[in-house]
Design a protein around this motif. Structure first.
Motif, mmCIF file in Angstrom:
data_model
loop_
_atom_site.group_PDB
_atom_site.id
_atom_site.type_symbol
_atom_site.label_atom_id
_atom_site.label_comp_id
_atom_site.label_asym_id
_atom_site.label_seq_id
_atom_site.Cartn_x
_atom_site.Cartn_y
_atom_site.Cartn_z
ATOM 1 N N LEU A 1 6.864 1.636 -14.915
ATOM 2 C CA LEU A 1 5.542 1.581 -14.292
ATOM 3 C C LEU A 1 5.500 0.512 -13.216
ATOM 4 N N GLN B 1 0.838 -1.201 0.000
ATOM 5 C CA GLN B 1 0.000 0.000 0.000
ATOM 6 C C GLN B 1 0.873 1.253 0.000
ATOM 7 N N PHE C 1 3.967 5.678 -5.513
ATOM 8 C CA PHE C 1 4.040 5.702 -6.972
ATOM 9 C C PHE C 1 2.947 6.592 -7.558
ATOM 10 N N TYR C 2 1.714 6.465 -7.078
ATOM 11 C CA TYR C 2 0.630 7.282 -7.615
ATOM 12 C C TYR C 2 0.823 8.755 -7.282
ATOM 13 N N TRP C 3 1.385 9.050 -6.108
ATOM 14 C CA TRP C 3 1.690 10.441 -5.785
ATOM 15 C C TRP C 3 2.718 10.981 -6.780
ATOM 16 N N PHE D 1 2.325 1.637 -3.516
ATOM 17 C CA PHE D 1 1.322 2.135 -4.461
ATOM 18 C C PHE D 1 1.055 3.625 -4.251
ATOM 19 N N GLU D 2 0.868 4.027 -2.991
ATOM 20 C CA GLU D 2 0.586 5.426 -2.704
ATOM 21 C C GLU D 2 1.737 6.325 -3.150
ATOM 22 N N SER E 1 0.630 -4.621 -10.573
ATOM 23 C CA SER E 1 -0.317 -4.888 -9.489
ATOM 24 C C SER E 1 0.340 -5.522 -8.266
ATOM 25 N N ILE F 1 3.289 10.019 -9.893
ATOM 26 C CA ILE F 1 2.673 10.226 -11.207
ATOM 27 C C ILE F 1 1.747 11.435 -11.195
ATOM 28 N N ASP F 2 0.946 11.597 -10.117
ATOM 29 C CA ASP F 2 -0.035 12.680 -10.065
ATOM 30 C C ASP F 2 0.572 14.042 -9.743
#
Length: 168
Positions: free
Chosen positions: A106, A17, A23-25, A20-21, A109, A27-28
Motif C-alpha cells: 500500500l 500527485q 496508485f489509486y487508478w 497517488f493518481e 500519505s 486499485i480502482d
C-alpha cells in the motif's frame, strides 16, 4: 530548476500527485484489468473449468500499522482475495470459494510504500513497444553481429543473435 547551485538538475512538480493518481487508478481499475487477463482453465476432457470472478475481489485492511511495519521490518500491505469457481459442466454444478492471491503493498500519505521495513518509491520503467527489433553492430573482431528482439504484448521477450558463422 531547483536552484542556481544545482544547474542542470530539474524536478517534476506534483510528483507525489502523479504517484497517488497512479496508485489509486491501479486499485480502482488496473487490478481488475489485470485479473481479467487470467484465462479460464479447463481439464483435458473439457469437463471441469476453473475461473476467477474478478468483480468480487477484496482487499483486506492491513494487519499492521505503518510505523509497526517499519519497526518490525515488515511490508505494509493488504491481502488480495478473489472469488473463484470450479464448474463441472457435465453435472451443471459449481463450487465457489474465495482464495488468497497475494499481498499488495500500500501507498502511505508520503507517496511511498513500506517494503521489508524500508520506505520505497515506485519508478516506472521505460519499455519498448511489442514488436520485432533488428540491430547490426560491430563485434569485438570488427565483424558484423546481427541481433533481434521479439517482444510480445504480455511482456515476454526473446533475443536472437547471429554470429559470423551464421549460427543463432
Amino acid at each position: 530548476m531547483l536552484g542556481d547551485g544545482n544547474a542542470g538538475m530539474s524536478t517534476i512538480l506534483g510528483l507525489n500527485q502523479i504517484q497517488f493518481e497512479g496508485f489509486y487508478w491501479f486499485i480502482d481499475q488496473g487490478l481488475t484489468e489485470e485479473l481479467y487477463k487470467f484465462p479460464k482453465i479447463e481439464d483435458t476432457n473439457q469437463e471441469i473449468e476453473f475461473q476467477l470472478f474478478v468483480e468480487t475481489y477484496q482487499l483486506v485492511e492491513p494487519l499492521l500499522k505503518e510505523r509497526d511495519a517499519v519497526y518490525e521490518s515488515f511490508t505494509y500491505s493488504s491481502e488480495l482475495y478473489v472469488s473463484t469457481g470450479l464448474i463441472w459442466k457435465s453435472r451443471g454444478d459449481m463450487h465457489e470459494q474465495t482464495i488468497f492471491i497475494g499481498n499488495i503493498p500500500l501507498m502511505n500519505s508520503l507517496g511511498t510504500s513500506i517494503v521489508n521495513g524500508i520506505y520505497r518509491i515506485v519508478i516506472n520503467q521505460i519499455l519498448q513497444s511489442p514488436g520485432i527489433y533488428y540491430r547490426s553492430e560491430l563485434g569485438h573482431n570488427r565483424i558484423s553481429v546481427y541481433t533481434s528482439a521479439i517482444i510480445s504484448d504480455w511482456g515476454g521477450r526473446l533475443e536472437l543473435e547471429i554470429d559470423r558463422k551464421a549460427r543463432i
